[in-house]
Enzyme design. Structure first.
Site, PDB file in Angstrom:
ATOM      1  N   SER A 196       0.842  -1.202   0.000  1.00 10.26           N
ATOM      2  CA  SER A 196       0.000   0.000   0.000  1.00 10.26           C
ATOM      3  C   SER A 196       0.872   1.245   0.000  1.00 10.26           C
ATOM      4  CB  SER A 196      -0.900   0.013   1.232  1.00 10.26           C
ATOM      5  OG  SER A 196      -1.318   1.338   1.501  1.00 10.26           O
ATOM      6  N   HIS A 206      -0.936  -1.202  -4.411  1.00  6.00           N
ATOM      7  CA  HIS A 206      -2.251  -0.896  -3.822  1.00  6.00           C
ATOM      8  C   HIS A 206      -2.323   0.606  -3.571  1.00  6.00           C
ATOM      9  CE1 HIS A 206      -5.878  -1.937  -1.469  1.00  6.00           C
ATOM     10  NE2 HIS A 206      -5.481  -1.029  -0.593  1.00  6.00           N
ATOM     11  N   ASP A 209      -4.372   3.628  -2.277  1.00  5.15           N
ATOM     12  CA  ASP A 209      -5.473   3.955  -1.359  1.00  5.15           C
ATOM     13  C   ASP A 209      -5.967   5.379  -1.576  1.00  5.15           C
ATOM     14  OD1 ASP A 209      -5.980   1.666   0.387  1.00  5.15           O
ATOM     15  OD2 ASP A 209      -3.915   1.933   1.066  1.00  5.15           O
ATOM     16  N   MET A 215      -8.799   8.210  -0.345  1.00  2.00           N
ATOM     17  CA  MET A 215      -9.731   8.577   0.740  1.00  2.00           C
ATOM     18  C   MET A 215     -10.239   9.985   0.513  1.00  2.00           C
ATOM     19  SD  MET A 215      -7.455   7.267   3.921  1.00  2.00           S
ATOM     20  CE  MET A 215      -6.683   5.641   3.926  1.00  2.00           C
ATOM     21  N   HIS A 238      -7.947   1.249  -4.418  1.00  2.00           N
ATOM     22  CA  HIS A 238      -8.923   1.027  -3.345  1.00  2.00           C
ATOM     23  C   HIS A 238      -9.613   2.349  -3.043  1.00  2.00           C
ATOM     24  CE1 HIS A 238      -9.482  -0.196   1.202  1.00  2.00           C
ATOM     25  NE2 HIS A 238     -10.636  -0.063   0.567  1.00  2.00           N
ATOM     26  N   MET A 285     -11.882   4.484  -1.060  1.00  2.00           N
ATOM     27  CA  MET A 285     -12.622   4.679   0.197  1.00  2.00           C
ATOM     28  C   MET A 285     -13.307   6.027   0.066  1.00  2.00           C
ATOM     29  SD  MET A 285      -9.650   3.167   2.655  1.00  2.00           S
ATOM     30  CE  MET A 285      -8.408   3.409   1.388  1.00  2.00           C
ATOM     31  N   MET A 289     -11.676  -6.035   4.837  1.00  2.00           N
ATOM     32  CA  MET A 289     -10.831  -5.125   5.626  1.00  2.00           C
ATOM     33  C   MET A 289     -10.526  -5.774   6.971  1.00  2.00           C
ATOM     34  SD  MET A 289     -10.217  -2.443   3.752  1.00  2.00           S
ATOM     35  CE  MET A 289      -9.277  -1.619   5.032  1.00  2.00           C
ATOM     36  N   ASP A 333      -6.717  -6.490   3.889  1.00  2.00           N
ATOM     37  CA  ASP A 333      -6.068  -5.176   3.922  1.00  2.00           C
ATOM     38  C   ASP A 333      -6.158  -4.611   5.330  1.00  2.00           C
ATOM     39  OD1 ASP A 333      -5.148  -2.613   3.440  1.00  2.00           O
ATOM     40  OD2 ASP A 333      -6.801  -2.030   2.112  1.00  2.00           O
TER      41      ASP A 333
HETATM   42  C1  DX5 Z   1      -6.428   1.469   5.290  1.00  2.00           C
HETATM   43  C2  DX5 Z   1      -5.904   1.187   3.914  1.00  2.00           C
HETATM   44  C3  DX5 Z   1      -4.817   0.201   3.907  1.00  2.00           C
HETATM   45  C4  DX5 Z   1      -3.619   0.601   4.711  1.00  2.00           C
HETATM   46  C5  DX5 Z   1      -2.849  -0.606   5.085  1.00  2.00           C
HETATM   47  O1  DX5 Z   1      -7.603   2.202   5.204  1.00  2.00           O
HETATM   48  O2  DX5 Z   1      -6.921   0.688   3.074  1.00  2.00           O
HETATM   49  O3  DX5 Z   1      -4.454  -0.155   2.590  1.00  2.00           O
HETATM   50  O4  DX5 Z   1      -2.793   1.509   4.065  1.00  2.00           O
HETATM   51  O5  DX5 Z   1      -1.762  -0.204   5.852  1.00  2.00           O
HETATM   52  P1  DX5 Z   1      -1.052  -1.180   6.862  1.00  2.00           P
HETATM   53  O6  DX5 Z   1      -0.552  -2.342   6.085  1.00  2.00           O
HETATM   54  O7  DX5 Z   1       0.023  -0.327   7.425  1.00  2.00           O
HETATM   55  O8  DX5 Z   1      -2.086  -1.583   7.877  1.00  2.00           O
HETATM   56 ZN    ZN Z   2      -6.404  -0.231   1.120  1.00  2.00          ZN
END
Ligand code: DX5
Ligand code: ZN
Length: 217
Positions: free
Chosen positions: A7, A32, A34, A36, A66, A68, A137, A176
């Site tokens: 990620s 990956h 992310d 948000m 991903h 969110m 998750m 994840d």
């Molecule tokens: C959390 C993200 C993850 C996160 C994982 O909302 O979707 O992808 O970055 O990070 P680690 O591996 O540090 O838990």
């Molecule tokens: Zn993620």
């Protein structure tokens, strides 16, 4: 084969291209990415222009995006144009789930559907034949570096069992949050075959070892 997807949240954003090249060279399969929006989760990360620049700098990577965010229907075309190969959105997002699946599919991307820890496995069952990947998750989405929730393993196992009943042997089951060489074996035993890992890869002294240890899981 297991897929390891580091990620970007745990990468050094001042040199994101180099960071991604490094983990791919050290054995990772996917990146990956992310996203948000400050609404669906109480945090803001990065978005379309960053993916567009990254996918130009590192064109051969597989971008596992991903989302969110509240509105994947509106924004998925922009992420596809920016280089997304797979777009995952949340079942809990306040949008029409079927419309989002169809929209992402029509863009030529693979489709993932994610569940927050509080959402029961059964809620994803009707959509399993329509998606390429289920994302369970293993932390509350929003932040990297949180503690792995081992009580999500039964949810992974339930989705895996349902996928087999439906003859969906190809369905990818991604986990994840808090995934590391120490926690990956538990979720792998439950049926996960795609492991997102932020801190445990980008933060590792030996990234190659971290990736290969998770592969062995
Ligand atoms: C959390 C993200 C993850 C996160 C994982 O909302 O979707 O992808 O970055 O990070 P680690 O591996 O540090 O838990
Ligand atoms: Zn993620």
């Amino acid at each position: 084969m297991n897929i390891i997807a580091p990620s970007i949240l745990a990468a050094d954003f001042s040199k994101l291209g180099e960071e991604c090249l490094d983990v791919l060279e050290k054995g990772a399969q996917w990146i990956h990415f992310d996203v948000m929006d400050g609404h669906f989760v109480p945090n803001i990360s990065v978005g379309i222009p960053v993916l567009a620049s990254l996918s130009k700098a590192v064109p051969d990577a597989f971008y596992d995006v991903h989302l969110m965010i509240d509105d994947p229907v509106t924004y998925s075309p922009d992420f596809a144009a920016a280089g997304a190969d797979l777009i995952t959105f949340h079942l809990e997002a306040p949008c029409d789930t079927m419309a989002a699946i169809e929209k992402i599919r029509a863009l030529g991307c693979r489709v993932g559907l994610a569940l927050k820890p509080g959402t029961p496995a059964e809620e994803i069952y009707p959509y399993l034949p329509l998606v390429d990947m289920a994302l369970v998750m293993t932390v509350e989405p929003g932040f990297g570096g949180q503690k792995f929730m081992a009580d999500m393993c039964p949810k992974v196992a339930a989705i895996k069992a349902r996928a087999l009943e439906l003859d969906l042997a190809e369905l990818i089951i991604q986990v994840d949050g808090g995934i590391a060489p120490s926690t990956a074996p538990q979720v792998a035993a439950a049926g996960a075959n795609c492991f997102v890992a932020g801190s445990s890869v980008f933060g590792a002294a030996d990234r190659r070892a971290a990736i290969s240890d998770m592969q062995k899981a």
